[in-house]
Design an enzyme around this catalytic site. Sequence first.
Site, PDB file in Angstrom:
ATOM      1  N   TYR A 292      -5.366  -2.244   1.098  1.00  0.00           N
ATOM      2  CA  TYR A 292      -5.999  -3.236   1.974  1.00  0.00           C
ATOM      3  C   TYR A 292      -7.356  -2.721   2.440  1.00  0.00           C
ATOM      4  O   TYR A 292      -8.356  -3.456   2.434  1.00  0.00           O
ATOM      5  CB  TYR A 292      -5.080  -3.505   3.166  1.00  0.00           C
ATOM      6  CG  TYR A 292      -5.610  -4.477   4.178  1.00  0.00           C
ATOM      7  CD1 TYR A 292      -5.623  -5.847   3.931  1.00  0.00           C
ATOM      8  CD2 TYR A 292      -6.090  -4.042   5.423  1.00  0.00           C
ATOM      9  CE1 TYR A 292      -6.099  -6.757   4.870  1.00  0.00           C
ATOM     10  CE2 TYR A 292      -6.566  -4.930   6.362  1.00  0.00           C
ATOM     11  CZ  TYR A 292      -6.567  -6.290   6.083  1.00  0.00           C
ATOM     12  OH  TYR A 292      -7.045  -7.171   7.018  1.00  0.00           O
TER      13      TYR A 292
ATOM     14  N   HIS B 157       3.540  -5.831  14.323  1.00  0.00           N
ATOM     15  CA  HIS B 157       2.892  -4.651  14.886  1.00  0.00           C
ATOM     16  C   HIS B 157       3.526  -4.293  16.233  1.00  0.00           C
ATOM     17  O   HIS B 157       4.339  -5.051  16.763  1.00  0.00           O
ATOM     18  CB  HIS B 157       1.387  -4.886  15.018  1.00  0.00           C
ATOM     19  CG  HIS B 157       0.703  -5.027  13.693  1.00  0.00           C
ATOM     20  ND1 HIS B 157      -0.017  -6.150  13.336  1.00  0.00           N
ATOM     21  CD2 HIS B 157       0.648  -4.196  12.629  1.00  0.00           C
ATOM     22  CE1 HIS B 157      -0.495  -5.996  12.106  1.00  0.00           C
ATOM     23  NE2 HIS B 157      -0.110  -4.830  11.665  1.00  0.00           N
TER      24      HIS B 157
ATOM     25  N   SER C 288     -11.180  -4.689   9.271  1.00  0.00           N
ATOM     26  CA  SER C 288     -10.115  -4.063  10.047  1.00  0.00           C
ATOM     27  C   SER C 288     -10.487  -2.619  10.334  1.00  0.00           C
ATOM     28  O   SER C 288     -11.235  -1.992   9.588  1.00  0.00           O
ATOM     29  CB  SER C 288      -8.808  -4.115   9.252  1.00  0.00           C
ATOM     30  OG  SER C 288      -7.858  -3.219   9.758  1.00  0.00           O
ATOM     31  N   SER C 289      -9.909  -2.075  11.403  1.00  0.00           N
ATOM     32  CA  SER C 289     -10.179  -0.670  11.749  1.00  0.00           C
ATOM     33  C   SER C 289      -9.587   0.297  10.728  1.00  0.00           C
ATOM     34  O   SER C 289      -9.928   1.481  10.725  1.00  0.00           O
ATOM     35  CB  SER C 289      -9.623  -0.356  13.140  1.00  0.00           C
ATOM     36  OG  SER C 289      -8.216  -0.567  13.182  1.00  0.00           O
ATOM     37  N   CYS C 290      -8.722  -0.194   9.823  1.00  0.00           N
ATOM     38  CA  CYS C 290      -8.119   0.703   8.821  1.00  0.00           C
ATOM     39  C   CYS C 290      -9.123   1.120   7.743  1.00  0.00           C
ATOM     40  O   CYS C 290      -8.793   1.938   6.889  1.00  0.00           O
ATOM     41  CB  CYS C 290      -6.898   0.054   8.189  1.00  0.00           C
ATOM     42  SG  CYS C 290      -7.291  -1.283   7.044  1.00  0.00           S
TER      43      CYS C 290
ATOM     44  N   LYS D 232     -11.252  -4.251   2.008  1.00  0.00           N
ATOM     45  CA  LYS D 232     -12.108  -4.571   3.148  1.00  0.00           C
ATOM     46  C   LYS D 232     -13.435  -3.815   3.083  1.00  0.00           C
ATOM     47  O   LYS D 232     -14.492  -4.347   3.424  1.00  0.00           O
ATOM     48  CB  LYS D 232     -11.378  -4.278   4.462  1.00  0.00           C
ATOM     49  CG  LYS D 232     -10.259  -5.274   4.761  1.00  0.00           C
ATOM     50  CD  LYS D 232     -10.824  -6.673   4.933  1.00  0.00           C
ATOM     51  CE  LYS D 232      -9.789  -7.709   5.249  1.00  0.00           C
ATOM     52  NZ  LYS D 232     -10.362  -9.065   5.404  1.00  0.00           N
TER      53      LYS D 232
END
Length: 323
Positions: free
Chosen positions: A150, A193, A121-123, A154
């Site tokens: 999270y 979202h 994920s981009s997070c 990742k």
Amino acid sequence: MGKGPASCMEGAVMNKEDKIYVAGHRGLVGSAIVRRLQKEGFDHLVLRTHKELDLTRQADVDKFFEEERPKFVIVAAAKVGGIHANSTYPAEFIGINLQIQTNVIDAAYKTGVKKLLFLGSSCIYPKFAPQPIKEDALLTGPLEPTNEWYAVAKIAGIKMCQAYRLQYNWDAISGMPTNLYGPYDNFHPENSHVLPALIRRFHEAKLMGAKEVVVWGTGSPLREFLHVDDLADAVIFVMEKYSDLPHVNMGSGEEVTIKELAELVKEVVGFEGELNWDTTKPEGTPRKLMDNSKLVSLGWKPKISLKEGLIDTYKWYLENCAY
């Protein structure tokens, strides 16, 4: 690094008769990957629901891989959620995701899987990473606190793939998608979202004959969106064309303001009332765009425009979620 999978740009090639395991095939991402693989003629897909196979149970995962022995694996399974869920259940978000990816990656290696793709994920990137965000921004600063549990899981998945590639010369790669949307998205009124939330709100306002829809903030933040079918296309592309140690961003490379997004959703849904902004409410990071130049340089590019994607997503919502 030598001539093994640690440095080559093309790895094992998927053949139509190969067994391919898609972990998380019922979610937004996994279901799109399955649709795409089936469309391409890959008929030997290995799929298991959570009830059939709990990926947090190492013995069960090991047994599954020993029995099925897939040749290719795409890891789209994860425990996901919004800010509220991440802050309420931090132990689950770090623990369950670490268990899932550790069990699947290790079992895949031990049973001779030719190639594995881990999706993140981009997070994973620092909260204040320079924009657009390049892959090498990873671990250069503090994470966004609201989803760090999270994100840390990742990041560990990326590093695990890299470690297995370096130590065992095994073809494990990682891809980091941007904000995704499309069929099978989560349209829950409280924990979805921004894009599916706007679709639901405008649809319900249209049904009720409301005169206005109020959206939080000024509408000025910039966001990037990728239709999940474009992501599925990127997944197949990197499985066939990319084999290297660093992870690769998977994004559209285009950004839109929340105001432009809301107006586009309003148009697609057909809501004829007013769109107003509550500027007293928070609106998040001013800009979040991933640099997709690495993937584009390899020959991939997205095909679905935001408006096309919204029309497709709203059609799916009407057929599956609306009342």
